[in-house]
Design a protein around this motif. Structure first.
Motif, PDB file in Angstrom:
ATOM      1  N   TYR A   1      25.076   1.015   3.341  1.00 23.30           N
ATOM      2  CA  TYR A   1      24.796  -0.131   4.364  1.00 23.30           C
ATOM      3  C   TYR A   1      23.981  -1.279   3.668  1.00 23.30           C
ATOM      4  O   TYR A   1      23.484  -0.995   2.439  1.00 23.30           O
ATOM      5  CB  TYR A   1      23.737   0.691   5.505  1.00 23.30           C
ATOM      6  N   ALA A   2      24.342  -2.559   3.882  1.00 19.69           N
ATOM      7  CA  ALA A   2      23.943  -3.716   3.257  1.00 19.69           C
ATOM      8  C   ALA A   2      22.591  -4.061   3.684  1.00 19.69           C
ATOM      9  O   ALA A   2      22.370  -4.214   5.017  1.00 19.69           O
ATOM     10  CB  ALA A   2      24.847  -4.717   3.713  1.00 19.69           C
ATOM     11  N   LYS A   3      21.608  -4.228   2.529  1.00 21.72           N
ATOM     12  CA  LYS A   3      20.399  -5.052   2.857  1.00 21.72           C
ATOM     13  C   LYS A   3      20.279  -6.181   1.960  1.00 21.72           C
ATOM     14  O   LYS A   3      20.541  -6.133   0.913  1.00 21.72           O
ATOM     15  CB  LYS A   3      19.146  -3.922   2.342  1.00 21.72           C
ATOM     16  N   ASP A   4      20.269  -7.275   2.633  1.00 19.88           N
ATOM     17  CA  ASP A   4      20.190  -8.618   2.157  1.00 19.88           C
ATOM     18  C   ASP A   4      21.600  -8.786   1.235  1.00 19.88           C
ATOM     19  O   ASP A   4      21.533  -9.260   0.004  1.00 19.88           O
ATOM     20  CB  ASP A   4      18.966  -9.017   0.953  1.00 19.88           C
ATOM     21  N   GLY A   5      22.534  -8.326   1.846  1.00 19.70           N
ATOM     22  CA  GLY A   5      24.028  -8.431   1.192  1.00 19.70           C
ATOM     23  C   GLY A   5      24.264  -7.451   0.202  1.00 19.70           C
ATOM     24  O   GLY A   5      25.479  -7.191  -0.413  1.00 19.70           O
ATOM     25  N   VAL A   6      23.351  -6.429  -0.306  1.00 20.65           N
ATOM     26  CA  VAL A   6      23.613  -5.530  -1.165  1.00 20.65           C
ATOM     27  C   VAL A   6      23.645  -4.104  -0.682  1.00 20.65           C
ATOM     28  O   VAL A   6      22.751  -3.878   0.092  1.00 20.65           O
ATOM     29  CB  VAL A   6      22.520  -5.753  -2.470  1.00 20.65           C
ATOM     30  N   PHE A   7      24.645  -3.393  -1.184  1.00 20.91           N
ATOM     31  CA  PHE A   7      24.933  -1.930  -0.485  1.00 20.91           C
ATOM     32  C   PHE A   7      23.674  -0.897  -1.070  1.00 20.91           C
ATOM     33  O   PHE A   7      23.082  -1.214  -2.214  1.00 20.91           O
ATOM     34  CB  PHE A   7      26.164  -1.421  -0.983  1.00 20.91           C
ATOM     35  N   ILE A   8      22.858  -0.367  -0.012  1.00 20.33           N
ATOM     36  CA  ILE A   8      22.240   0.801  -0.404  1.00 20.33           C
ATOM     37  C   ILE A   8      23.133   2.012  -0.180  1.00 20.33           C
ATOM     38  O   ILE A   8      23.700   2.201   0.972  1.00 20.33           O
ATOM     39  CB  ILE A   8      20.867   0.792   0.591  1.00 20.33           C
ATOM     40  N   HIS A   9      22.942   2.960  -0.978  1.00 22.03           N
ATOM     41  CA  HIS A   9      23.859   4.203  -0.873  1.00 22.03           C
ATOM     42  C   HIS A   9      23.114   5.527  -0.450  1.00 22.03           C
ATOM     43  O   HIS A   9      21.969   5.691  -1.065  1.00 22.03           O
ATOM     44  CB  HIS A   9      24.455   4.600  -2.245  1.00 22.03           C
ATOM     45  N   GLU A  10      23.578   6.193   0.432  1.00 16.88           N
ATOM     46  CA  GLU A  10      22.542   7.350   1.086  1.00 16.88           C
ATOM     47  C   GLU A  10      23.656   8.537   0.877  1.00 16.88           C
ATOM     48  O   GLU A  10      24.668   8.554   1.735  1.00 16.88           O
ATOM     49  CB  GLU A  10      22.329   6.912   2.441  1.00 16.88           C
ATOM     50  N   LYS A  11      23.523   9.365   0.218  1.00 18.00           N
ATOM     51  CA  LYS A  11      24.538  10.562  -0.094  1.00 18.00           C
ATOM     52  C   LYS A  11      24.166  11.693   0.890  1.00 18.00           C
ATOM     53  O   LYS A  11      23.249  11.869   1.490  1.00 18.00           O
ATOM     54  CB  LYS A  11      23.826  11.218  -1.356  1.00 18.00           C
ATOM     55  N   ASP A  12      25.629  12.173   1.475  1.00 17.52           N
ATOM     56  CA  ASP A  12      25.702  13.307   2.194  1.00 17.52           C
ATOM     57  C   ASP A  12      25.065  12.839   3.593  1.00 17.52           C
ATOM     58  O   ASP A  12      24.285  13.513   4.128  1.00 17.52           O
ATOM     59  CB  ASP A  12      25.054  14.620   1.962  1.00 17.52           C
ATOM     60  N   PHE A  13      25.404  11.629   3.820  1.00 18.44           N
ATOM     61  CA  PHE A  13      24.892  11.019   5.379  1.00 18.44           C
ATOM     62  C   PHE A  13      25.446  11.854   6.506  1.00 18.44           C
ATOM     63  O   PHE A  13      24.763  12.254   7.419  1.00 18.44           O
ATOM     64  CB  PHE A  13      25.336   9.659   5.381  1.00 18.44           C
ATOM     65  N   LEU A  14      26.762  12.053   6.481  1.00 18.41           N
ATOM     66  CA  LEU A  14      27.433  13.013   7.325  1.00 18.41           C
ATOM     67  C   LEU A  14      28.241  14.203   6.593  1.00 18.41           C
ATOM     68  O   LEU A  14      29.052  14.224   5.667  1.00 18.41           O
ATOM     69  CB  LEU A  14      28.642  12.387   7.848  1.00 18.41           C
ATOM     70  N   VAL A  15      27.398  15.496   7.041  1.00 16.12           N
ATOM     71  CA  VAL A  15      27.965  16.763   6.741  1.00 16.12           C
ATOM     72  C   VAL A  15      28.275  17.648   7.864  1.00 16.12           C
ATOM     73  O   VAL A  15      27.572  18.091   8.666  1.00 16.12           O
ATOM     74  CB  VAL A  15      26.959  17.497   5.736  1.00 16.12           C
ATOM     75  N   GLY A  16      29.349  17.551   8.184  1.00 13.69           N
ATOM     76  CA  GLY A  16      29.748  18.273   9.708  1.00 13.69           C
ATOM     77  C   GLY A  16      31.153  17.371  10.281  1.00 13.69           C
ATOM     78  O   GLY A  16      31.455  16.795   9.634  1.00 13.69           O
ATOM     79  N   ASP A  17      30.874  17.107  11.520  1.00 13.07           N
ATOM     80  CA  ASP A  17      31.795  16.360  12.320  1.00 13.07           C
ATOM     81  C   ASP A  17      31.566  15.499  13.184  1.00 13.07           C
ATOM     82  O   ASP A  17      32.363  15.205  14.239  1.00 13.07           O
ATOM     83  CB  ASP A  17      33.161  17.531  12.829  1.00 13.07           C
ATOM     84  N   SER A  18      30.293  15.321  13.299  1.00 14.72           N
ATOM     85  CA  SER A  18      29.715  14.315  13.957  1.00 14.72           C
ATOM     86  C   SER A  18      28.405  13.771  13.795  1.00 14.72           C
ATOM     87  O   SER A  18      27.923  14.340  12.899  1.00 14.72           O
ATOM     88  CB  SER A  18      29.629  15.136  15.256  1.00 14.72           C
ATOM     89  N   ILE A  19      28.123  12.496  14.313  1.00 15.75           N
ATOM     90  CA  ILE A  19      27.049  11.658  14.027  1.00 15.75           C
ATOM     91  C   ILE A  19      26.426  11.444  15.295  1.00 15.75           C
ATOM     92  O   ILE A  19      26.940  10.919  16.369  1.00 15.75           O
ATOM     93  CB  ILE A  19      27.237  10.211  13.251  1.00 15.75           C
ATOM     94  N   GLU A  20      25.035  11.879  15.537  1.00 12.32           N
ATOM     95  CA  GLU A  20      24.505  11.581  16.406  1.00 12.32           C
ATOM     96  C   GLU A  20      23.666  10.230  16.370  1.00 12.32           C
ATOM     97  O   GLU A  20      22.841  10.059  15.514  1.00 12.32           O
ATOM     98  CB  GLU A  20      23.219  12.520  16.815  1.00 12.32           C
ATOM     99  N   LEU A  21      24.105   9.155  17.220  1.00 13.25           N
ATOM    100  CA  LEU A  21      23.888   7.793  16.885  1.00 13.25           C
ATOM    101  C   LEU A  21      22.458   7.610  17.260  1.00 13.25           C
ATOM    102  O   LEU A  21      21.760   8.143  18.302  1.00 13.25           O
ATOM    103  CB  LEU A  21      24.753   6.853  17.874  1.00 13.25           C
ATOM    104  N   SER A  22      21.750   6.488  16.749  1.00 13.81           N
ATOM    105  CA  SER A  22      20.235   5.991  16.961  1.00 13.81           C
ATOM    106  C   SER A  22      20.270   4.558  16.400  1.00 13.81           C
ATOM    107  O   SER A  22      20.729   4.097  15.478  1.00 13.81           O
ATOM    108  CB  SER A  22      19.296   7.057  16.198  1.00 13.81           C
ATOM    109  N   ARG A  23      19.250   4.038  17.123  1.00 13.58           N
ATOM    110  CA  ARG A  23      18.971   2.649  16.830  1.00 13.58           C
ATOM    111  C   ARG A  23      18.267   2.908  15.505  1.00 13.58           C
ATOM    112  O   ARG A  23      18.347   1.862  14.595  1.00 13.58           O
ATOM    113  CB  ARG A  23      17.927   1.999  17.705  1.00 13.58           C
ATOM    114  N   ARG A  24      17.643   3.784  15.120  1.00 12.29           N
ATOM    115  CA  ARG A  24      16.923   3.932  13.595  1.00 12.29           C
ATOM    116  C   ARG A  24      17.728   3.796  12.742  1.00 12.29           C
ATOM    117  O   ARG A  24      17.445   2.955  11.529  1.00 12.29           O
ATOM    118  CB  ARG A  24      16.192   5.181  13.592  1.00 12.29           C
ATOM    119  N   GLU A  25      19.203   4.457  12.825  1.00 13.91           N
ATOM    120  CA  GLU A  25      20.276   4.330  11.811  1.00 13.91           C
ATOM    121  C   GLU A  25      20.847   3.021  11.788  1.00 13.91           C
ATOM    122  O   GLU A  25      21.137   2.247  10.883  1.00 13.91           O
ATOM    123  CB  GLU A  25      21.125   5.552  11.740  1.00 13.91           C
TER     124      GLU A  25
END
Length: 286
Positions: free
Chosen positions: A171-195
């Protein structure tokens, strides 16, 4: 100019500006975000020849600098209506003296066709190279969260993947990517405004060919088919609780740290002079 096409209980309106869908209704229910300027004025733009920002909104081609808007210039350019039928319409954008001088010094043709299906639409894009060129491409449709009731919360929605996945997130912050390892492990994402308020959920190397958006508060949803694309992005306006979510199949997504030389960008693909390539993606609603 707007073009309306219909098939059974489906109706779609497409603007020649950016060849951008403006409305998609099934049984009279609007599935596309309607472009409220307070949140995001677009509805379903296409992304060409760049996706994401470049440093200073510039690219280099053979030592010369060109202006390149975030997500490319095609979405803000008038297309020609080539032909249409009762349930399909085809649009074309050709290079011009202006695009070659200011943005993208290549000869190209981009032909976009929307065809209504029994429960949604197929979007296809054919890129033809008049010169050797470098590009990336993607779709950016915004779907209304109100399909399951006015004000239905993003937190009630889930993005379900066809296969089990193990995916990092960018995800981009000030135009530069931040990388988050293993964000999705499985087959679904429960969506939230926090993310989503962090920035777009950019997932590379997606194995699933379908991602489906559903809500626990209703029976309506959307399935995005990735076709030949392996990057998938989920996005909504940051910090504004806008009632839409974009489901975006794409070839790649870059940030401002990428190489400004378009031939050296790892995100771009080369298409040789005289060749063409077609990307075809279904968006199904229920």
């Amino acid at each position: 100019m707007n073009v309306e096409i219909k098939k059974g209980k489906l109706a779609m309106v497409v603007s020649t500006l950016g060849a951008e869908p403006q409305s998609l209704k099934l049984d009279g229910m609007e599935y596309l975000w309607q472009g409220d300027k307070e949140y995001w004025f677009r509805r379903a733009p296409l992304l060409f020849p760049m996706i994401g920002p470049t440093k200073d909104d510039k690219i280099w081609v053979k030592g010369r600098e060109y202006s390149m808007p975030n997500n490319g210039f095609a979405r803000d350019t008038e297309f020609e209506l080539v032909a249409s039928g009762s349930d399909w319409a085809e649009f074309r954008l050709e290079d011009s003296e202006k695009t070659r001088r200011e943005n993208y010094p290549y000869g190209f043709s981009l032909t976009v066709r929307y065809t209504l299906l029994e429960s949604g639409y197929n979007a296809s894009a054919t890129i033809m190279a008049k010169d050797d060129l470098y590009y990336t491409f993607g779709w950016h449709p915004a779907f209304s969260l109100d399909i399951n009731g006015k004000g239905c919360s993003l937190e009630t929605y889930t993005a379900s993947f066809e296969l089990e996945e193990r995916l990092d997130r960018k995800y981009a912050k000030d135009g530069v990517f931040i990388h988050e390892k293993d964000f999705l492990v499985g087959d679904s994402i429960e969506l939230s405004r926090r993310e989503t308020d962090k920035g777009p959920i950019v997932l590379d190397n997606v194995k699933s060919r379908e991602v489906t958006l559903t809500s626990s508060q209703g029976e309506h949803g959307v399935t995005a088919c990735l076709g030949d694309m392996s990057t998938f992005t989920l996005w909504t306006t940051l910090g504004k609780h806008a009632q839409f979510l974009c489901l975006e199949p794409m070839l790649s997504f870059g940030d401002t740290q990428r190489n400004k030389d378009i031939e050296e960008m790892k995100e771009t693909r080369k298409l040789e002079k005289g060749c063409s390539v077609t990307y075809s993606n279904d968006f199904l609603v229920f």
